[in-house]
Every structure is written in structure tokens, then in C-alpha cells.
Design an enzyme around this catalytic site. Structure first.
Site, mmCIF file in Angstrom:
data_model
loop_
_atom_site.group_PDB
_atom_site.id
_atom_site.type_symbol
_atom_site.label_atom_id
_atom_site.label_comp_id
_atom_site.label_asym_id
_atom_site.label_seq_id
_atom_site.Cartn_x
_atom_site.Cartn_y
_atom_site.Cartn_z
ATOM 1 N N TYR A 205 -1.450 -3.563 -6.899
ATOM 2 C CA TYR A 205 -1.184 -4.352 -5.700
ATOM 3 C C TYR A 205 -2.228 -4.211 -4.602
ATOM 4 C CZ TYR A 205 1.600 -7.091 -2.543
ATOM 5 O OH TYR A 205 2.036 -8.091 -1.739
ATOM 6 N N ARG B 143 0.841 -1.197 0.000
ATOM 7 C CA ARG B 143 0.000 0.000 0.000
ATOM 8 C C ARG B 143 0.880 1.251 0.000
ATOM 9 N NH1 ARG B 143 -1.899 0.852 4.306
ATOM 10 N NH2 ARG B 143 -1.263 -0.978 5.500
ATOM 11 N N ASN C 213 -0.934 -17.766 22.137
ATOM 12 C CA ASN C 213 -1.779 -16.594 22.424
ATOM 13 C C ASN C 213 -3.139 -17.014 22.992
ATOM 14 O OD1 ASN C 213 0.250 -14.909 21.521
ATOM 15 N ND2 ASN C 213 -0.562 -14.794 19.430
ATOM 16 N N GLY D 80 -4.187 -3.695 -1.370
ATOM 17 C CA GLY D 80 -5.104 -2.650 -0.909
ATOM 18 C C GLY D 80 -5.181 -1.441 -1.838
ATOM 19 N N ASN E 192 6.364 -8.376 2.170
ATOM 20 C CA ASN E 192 4.904 -8.201 2.076
ATOM 21 C C ASN E 192 4.322 -9.126 1.002
ATOM 22 O OD1 ASN E 192 2.421 -6.972 2.833
ATOM 23 N ND2 ASN E 192 2.527 -5.601 1.054
ATOM 24 N N THR F 144 -4.395 -12.363 10.815
ATOM 25 C CA THR F 144 -4.685 -13.626 10.137
ATOM 26 C C THR F 144 -4.267 -14.801 11.023
ATOM 27 O OG1 THR F 144 -4.401 -12.577 7.994
ATOM 28 C CG2 THR F 144 -4.261 -14.982 8.045
HETATM 29 P P1 GTP Z 1 -2.439 -7.691 7.349
HETATM 30 O O1 GTP Z 1 -2.934 -8.720 6.411
HETATM 31 O O2 GTP Z 1 -1.346 -6.844 6.783
HETATM 32 O O3 GTP Z 1 -3.521 -6.854 7.931
HETATM 33 O O4 GTP Z 1 -1.636 -8.473 8.541
HETATM 34 P P2 GTP Z 1 -2.154 -9.323 9.801
HETATM 35 O O5 GTP Z 1 -2.464 -8.412 10.922
HETATM 36 O O6 GTP Z 1 -3.187 -10.286 9.379
HETATM 37 O O7 GTP Z 1 -0.805 -10.103 10.228
HETATM 38 P P3 GTP Z 1 -0.420 -11.655 10.068
HETATM 39 O O8 GTP Z 1 -1.242 -12.550 10.920
HETATM 40 O O9 GTP Z 1 -0.346 -11.982 8.625
HETATM 41 O O10 GTP Z 1 1.053 -11.650 10.680
HETATM 42 C C1 GTP Z 1 2.070 -10.791 10.193
HETATM 43 C C2 GTP Z 1 3.432 -11.306 10.586
HETATM 44 O O11 GTP Z 1 3.520 -11.383 12.007
HETATM 45 C C3 GTP Z 1 3.712 -12.715 10.064
HETATM 46 O O12 GTP Z 1 5.028 -12.776 9.598
HETATM 47 C C4 GTP Z 1 3.506 -13.594 11.262
HETATM 48 O O13 GTP Z 1 4.287 -14.744 11.212
HETATM 49 C C5 GTP Z 1 3.883 -12.681 12.433
HETATM 50 N N1 GTP Z 1 3.111 -13.004 13.664
HETATM 51 C C6 GTP Z 1 1.786 -13.233 13.744
HETATM 52 N N2 GTP Z 1 1.412 -13.552 15.009
HETATM 53 C C7 GTP Z 1 2.539 -13.508 15.759
HETATM 54 C C8 GTP Z 1 2.808 -13.736 17.140
HETATM 55 O O14 GTP Z 1 1.929 -14.044 17.951
HETATM 56 N N3 GTP Z 1 4.107 -13.589 17.545
HETATM 57 C C9 GTP Z 1 5.106 -13.239 16.672
HETATM 58 N N4 GTP Z 1 6.344 -13.114 17.136
HETATM 59 N N5 GTP Z 1 4.877 -13.019 15.342
HETATM 60 C C10 GTP Z 1 3.621 -13.151 14.897
HETATM 61 C C1 SPV Z 2 -3.038 -4.494 5.173
HETATM 62 O O1 SPV Z 2 -2.062 -3.857 4.766
HETATM 63 O O2 SPV Z 2 -3.599 -4.235 6.274
HETATM 64 C C2 SPV Z 2 -3.559 -5.632 4.395
HETATM 65 C C3 SPV Z 2 -3.023 -5.836 3.045
HETATM 66 O O3 SPV Z 2 -4.444 -6.337 4.852
HETATM 67 S S1 SPV Z 2 -3.729 -4.761 1.874
HETATM 68 O O4 SPV Z 2 -4.814 -5.461 1.225
HETATM 69 O O5 SPV Z 2 -2.683 -4.411 0.929
HETATM 70 O O6 SPV Z 2 -4.255 -3.587 2.549
#
Ligand code: GTP
Ligand code: SPV
Ligand code: MN
Length: 594
Positions: free
Chosen positions: A208, A80, A502, A210, A373, A264
């Protein structure tokens, strides 16, 4: 002279407003062909085959990753672009200091100049979509016009797209207009503009995530947050997850963490081995639309139908559900490749990369094999923990709202706000280290209220007022918490194991909602003592928990001073009640001895 665009499917005659808009856009952008997407699996397959033939998509190993493809985006177009994203309201103050702004008339002129003739030689795809279950009163529809077939494929996985959406638009009589072109991918000619008062979006110059999948952040957060304010609900950057205990009782949590801060992962968590009989159900992983219900509770739907998730870090240990989910029928964007055409990314424990995300021979000198990303796009129904209620028109009742951020220091593992108003202050005060999800510097702590800094479609001052108003409508509001999975020790190692572990924190959260969990009162809210958390079978460094659950009044005094300064940027738009709550918080932290 441009030839008249050829109409392909019968959908073109279904809705006069949509057709008229498509016609006017075609006149401006001059495509070779206008194609109306019906959303059928056959259409998806045909488009994917076309892109493979054109070498825009690479099929992955059909034995180990059947139905999977790789897309490599332009190296200048991998996240983004917050500095190029605008909210164009008639009155600048309505967009607020939290958004970039230009006058709507000027914005339209600037964008239309970019769109003029930009689809010559290309196909214009009409993508009708519905955000939310097709039969939910909370769902809202839109139409994206795009010249990117990659966007079409992603929209098909991420939204309820095609014929049924168009039927719903006709019933609603209203839709969000999103116009998108990848243009020439010149970063100097790249803008993402929002016109909340007109329910429209114009996005040029990026293909790309968002920036380009307009149903997601542009519609479901920036435009929807504006709509939500006028209609009395909330559009938030939150996952929605159901936690079922061995007795079969399910509590739903909505958690707002900034981009790439664990949504996620938490949404599809696998509980530790000691949690026999506990189950986790994913309703959504990125966006929640929250509505006060007749019973005085808050109900959530996920407007999306797929996940656009961060790939790096995903493995059988951190996130086994995701790891399994993306082994078939998945679009990978910007990952590396092994010699036998399997996708590869940092954090995988098997395989060796031979090609990096830019298609070059892999050389660590050039950085990681997969872009930080890099993403997977996958239908939510492929998730092993997909909730039976993910499609429920009325949504799920929310027991707790959890804010969080990526904080090396300061923020404890978990704490609970005293009440809704205090919780709004906790949310407004969220700060987090920036990540690769946006193109700016990484690892810089910034204020990111409710994880909505890049996504609120209006002035944060008004937004906090609206949060307070929504809470006042709820007889049984969710309890509000703050978590931090990312505390580090002096050596830069994470203090908390995170991921599945968690669950232990979520269990305390749910116990607090039920009134059974124990806590101690501190200057910032209620914290568990280490004995109040279920730590059975947990492997954690000695002393780490004490550090994770400590509250330093000195550091928090500085933090609150920072929050006060931040809120003052919003001047008279900050609600009095929030200012008063901040004064209380400051007083508590100043009188605290420890
Ligand atoms: P967006 O799709 O950008 O909104 O991200 P998101 O908030 O869904 O984050 P996501 O769950 O994809 O995690 C982002 C990164 O953080 C990844 O590389 C994960 O492996 C890492 N991560 C997620 N949960 C944890 C955690 O509990 N501890 C640590 N150390 N890393 C984590
Ligand atoms: C974020 O950046 O919070 C995402 C990926 O979930 S995007 O769709 O690019 O916004
Ligand atoms: Mn997100």
C-alpha cells in the site's frame, strides 16, 4: 534448485551497478522472472491487462470512467504503518526520538531473512525512476525492485520511470536502492526500513501507498531529507501552488500540512466566483524539494509526476478539478462500487453504493463504502490546473511557506510569523489531529513538526538547525505562515467553509508578502482583522470569523508549555537559537493581557 531468472529487456545491460544489484537481489529472493521496466505506455497497458485478467484489478465502467481500474488491497493493508517504519542509522541519536530505530546490521539481517526466497513463483520488476524533472539538477534517482505489478503501475504514474531514468542514473553514477516485496501481507512480518547512510530502503509485507511506492515517502522524504541536509537543501511534505492575479503576476506558495489535511485540495483549488481573473496552477500536491537560488530566493521542484490522493470528500463542489481529473485513466484503490461499476465514495453527491471497498454487498453497519484512506492514482498532466512550470528544471520561486494542521480548537484561521526564525518555531510547534492516512488511532492531537513527524529521516533537533541554516542563506526568504481550515464550533461544525474559499486566506498571505496586506500584532504573530480579509460574497455564520481570528493567551500559554516539553525531548540537539526564540514567544504570551 531454482532456475536462473530470465532477462527480458535490453535495459539489463545499461548500467553495471544496477545490474549487479538486481542480480544479487534475484539470488536472494529467487523470482521466476526478472523484468526491467522501460516505462512505455505499451508496457503500462500490457501490465494493466495482465492484472485485469488475473482479477487483481477490476475495470470500471468504460463509458463513464474510461481507462479506470479498481484495486482492493488486503483489509489489513490500507495505510502507512508508522509503528513498523524505521530509520536505521549507525548512531541511534542521528535518527532521533522522532524515529523508530534499530541497528543497521540487525535490520539488514532481519529484512534479508524475510526476503529470502520471497519471490518464488513471482516476477521481479526492476523499476528505475527519477524524482523530479528528468533534466533538473535538483532531481535524484532511484531503482525500486518490487514483486508487485500494482506498484509498477503506480510508480509509472507517480514518477518519471523507465529507460530515461536509467540513462540519468548512469550519468549521475548514484541511485537510491529500494527493495520491496508484498511478502504474504502478514502484519507481523511487515517492516519499512531506511538506511540513509547507504541510500537504501527495504520494505516487506505491504503493498500500500507510502509503504510500497518507495519513490514517495521513503525516498523523496526520508532518504532525501538526509541527503538534503548534507547538500544544503530541504525535502519537505509540501504542496506547491502558483496563484495568478488578474494582472498576470504569479506567486508560488509551499504548504506543509500533515497527511489528509488538505494539500491536494489546496494545490488545485478553484477560487470563489468573486475572484474573476484569478488562476491557480498546481506544481505539486505532496512533496517539495527546496533549494536556495543564486538570487537569494528559495526555489521548489515537485519530485513526483502524479498524485496519490485521498478520494473521500472529493466532489464537484469541494474539488471540481480533482473530480474531473479522475474520470479517466485513474487507478482507484479501496473505493466502493455502484450497480453499474462506477467508483463510489463518501462525499459523492450522486450514485448509490452496492459494493463496499472490501467487495462485500454495501451495508452501512460495516462502515463506509469507501475506506477513509481510499486513494486515486493519476498522472499530474491530467490535472486541469497543471502548471506550465511543473517540469521546469530550476523549479519555481517560493513567496511564502505555510504550515497548517487539523485543530478543532486554538489555532486561528491564519497568522504570520515575524521572521524566518520565528517561522521555524511555528513549524516546529505544529500539532494536528491524526487521520486515516496511517493505521494508528484517528483524531488524536499530536506534535507533527513541519508535517514531517512520519517522514523526517533524521533527528528533528538537527532538522531544525538545518532549517535555520537554510534560512540564513536566503537574501529574500519566503514569509512563513500558519493556517487552520479545521476549527470547529461547540456543535462540532467547521467554522470555516474551506476548499475554494481558502483562496481568501491565500490572497491575504500574498498581500502580506508584497507588503500591502494589513494585520494586527498579537502574542503569536501577525493576524488579519476580519476587515483585512476579502470576504466579498462569503457565506459564513455570524460570529464565526471572530472566533476564527481570536487569540487566547491563556490557551497559548498551555500550548507553548507543550511545545517546550516536546522540544526538550530532543535535548542537546535542539539549536540554541530555537530555544531562545521559544523563550521570546513564551515571554510574549505571558505578558499578553487579552
Ligand atoms: P495526503 O495525500 O495524505 O498527504 O493528504 P492531503 O494533505 O493531500 O489532503 P487532501 O487534500 O487529500 O484532503 C484530505 C481530506 O480533507 C479530504 O477528505 C478533503 O475533502 C478534506 N479537506 C481538504 N481541504 C479541506 C478544507 O479546506 N476544509 C475541510 N473542512 N476539509 C478539507
Ligand atoms: C500521506 O500519508 O501523507 C500520503 C499517502 O500522501 S502515502 O503515499 O501513503 O504516504
Ligand atoms: Mn502526503
Amino acid at each position: 534448485m531454482a532456475t536462473a531468472p530470465q532477462l527480458v529487456t535490453s535495459l539489463a545491460t545499461m548500467n553495471r551497478d544496477v545490474s549487479a544489484w538486481v542480480e544479487s537481489v534475484a539470488k536472494l529472493t529467487l523470482p521466476n522472472l526478472v523484468y526491467w521496466c522501460d516505462g512505455s505506455p505499451a508496457e503500462f497497458q500490457a501490465l494493466q491487462r495482465e492484472l485485469i485478467a488475473a482479477k487483481e484489478l477490476l475495470p470500471l465502467n468504460p463509458q463513464s470512467f474510461p481507462g479506470c481500474v479498481l484495486s482492493r488491497s488486503n483489509p489489513s493493508d490500507v495505510a502507512r504503518v508508522e509503528h513498523l517504519t524505521y530509520v536505521c542509522t549507525r548512531n541511534k541519536e542521528d535518527a532521533g526520538p522522532n524515529n523508530h530505530w534499530i541497528d543497521p546490521a540487525q535490520a539488514h539481517a532481519q529484512m534479508d531473512a524475510l526476503f529470502a526466497g520471497c519471490m518464488k513463483g513471482r516476477t521481479l520488476y526492476v523499476v528505475p525512476y527519477c524524482m523530479g524533472p528528468i533534466d533538473s539538477p535538483f532531481s535524484r534517482c532511484g531503482v525500486e525492485i518490487t514483486d508487485s505489478a500494482y506498484v509498477v503501475l503506480n510508480m509509472q504514474l507517480m514518477t518519471r520511470m523507465g529507460r530515461t531514468a536509467l540513462e540519468r542514473i548512469t550519468l549521475d553514477g548514484k541511485f537510491v536502492r529500494g527493495l520491496h516485496s508484498t511478502g504474504d501481507l502478514d502484519p507481523k512480518r511487515r517492516f519499512i526500513m531506511h538506511f540513509p547512510e547507504e541510500l537504501s530502503i527495504k520494505s516487506f509485507g505491504s503493498g500500500y501507498g507510502g509503504n510500497a511506492l518507495l519513490g514517495k515517502k521513503c525516498h523523496a522524504l526520508r532518504i532525501a531529507s538526509w541527503q538534503a541536509r548534507t547538500e544544503g537543501w530541504l525535502a519537505e511534505h509540501m504542496l506547491i501552488v502558483g496563484i495568478e492575479n488578474p494582472e498576470g503576476e504569479i506567486h508560488y506558495l509551499a504548504c506543509a500540512f500533515p497527511s489528509a489535511c488538505g494539500k491536494t485540495n489546496l494545490a488545485m483549488l478553484i477560487p470563489p466566483a468573486s475572484y474573476q481573473g484569478w488562476k491557480v496552477w498546481t506544481v505539486g500536491d505532496d512533496i517539495a524539494w527546496l533549494h536556495p537560488g543564486k538570487d537569494g530566493r528559495l526555489y521548489a521542484i515537485n519530485p513526483e509526476s502524479g498524485y496519490f490522493g485521498v478520494v473521500p470528500g472529493t466532489n464537484a463542489k469541494t474539488n471540481r478539478n480533482a473530480y474531473n481529473m479522475i474520470r479517466h485513466d485513474t487507478i482507484f484503490t479501496n473505493v466502493g462500487l455502484t450497480a453499474d461499476n462506477q467508483p463510489w465514495w463518501e462525499g459523492l453527491t450522486e450514485g448509490t453504493p452496492v459494493t463496499d471497498w472490501q467487495g462485500r454487498p454495501y451495508d452501512p453497519v460495516n462502515g463506509p463504502a469507501a475506506h477513509a484512506n481510499s486513494r486515486f492514482t493519476v498522472a499530474a498532466t491530467q490535472n486541469p490546473s497543471y502548471s506550465k512550470l511543473a517540469d521546469a528544471p530550476g523549479g519555481v520561486p517560493i513567496s511564502a511557506i505555510i504550515f497548517g494542521g487539523r485543530r478543532r480548537t486554538l489555532a486561528p484561521l491564519v497568522y504570520q510569523a515575524r521572521n524566518w526564525l520565528h517561522g521555524v518555531l511555528v513549524g516546529a510547534g505544529v500539532a494536528s489531529e491524526t487521520t486515516a492516512a496511517a493505521t494508528d488511532a484517528i483524531g488524536v492531537v499530536r506534535r507533527d513538526p513541519m508535517a514531517m513527524k512520519p517522514f523526517a529521516g533524521y533527528n528533528f533537533g538537527d532538522y531544525w538547525s538545518h532549517w535555520i541554516d537554510v534560512g540564513a542563506k536566503l537574501k529574500s526568504p519566503p514569509q512563513i505562515f500558519h493556517v487552520n481550515w479545521f476549527r470547529q464550533n461547540a456543535a462540532g461544525k467547521f467554522l470555516w467553509p474551506g476548499f475554494g474559499e481558502n483562496m481568501r486566506v491565500l490572497r491575504w498571505v500574498i498581500d502580506r508578502c508584497k507588503g500591502t496586506g494589513k494585520a494586527r500584532e498579537t502574542a503569536i504573530g501577525h493576524l488579519p482583522n476580519s476587515t483585512d480579509l476579502d470576504l466579498q460574497g462569503l457565506d459564513i455564520a455570524p460570529g464565526a470569523l471572530d472566533e476564527l481570528l481570536a487569540v487566547s493567551p491563556k490557551l497559548w500559554r498551555d500550548e507553548f508549555a507543550g511545545i517546550e516539553k516536546y522540544l526538550s525531548e530532543f535535548g542537546g540537539r535542539v539549536p540554541q537559537a530555537l530555544k531562545a526564540e521559544l523563550e521570546n514567544a513564551l515571554a510574549r504570551v505571558h505578558s499578553s493581557q487579552a
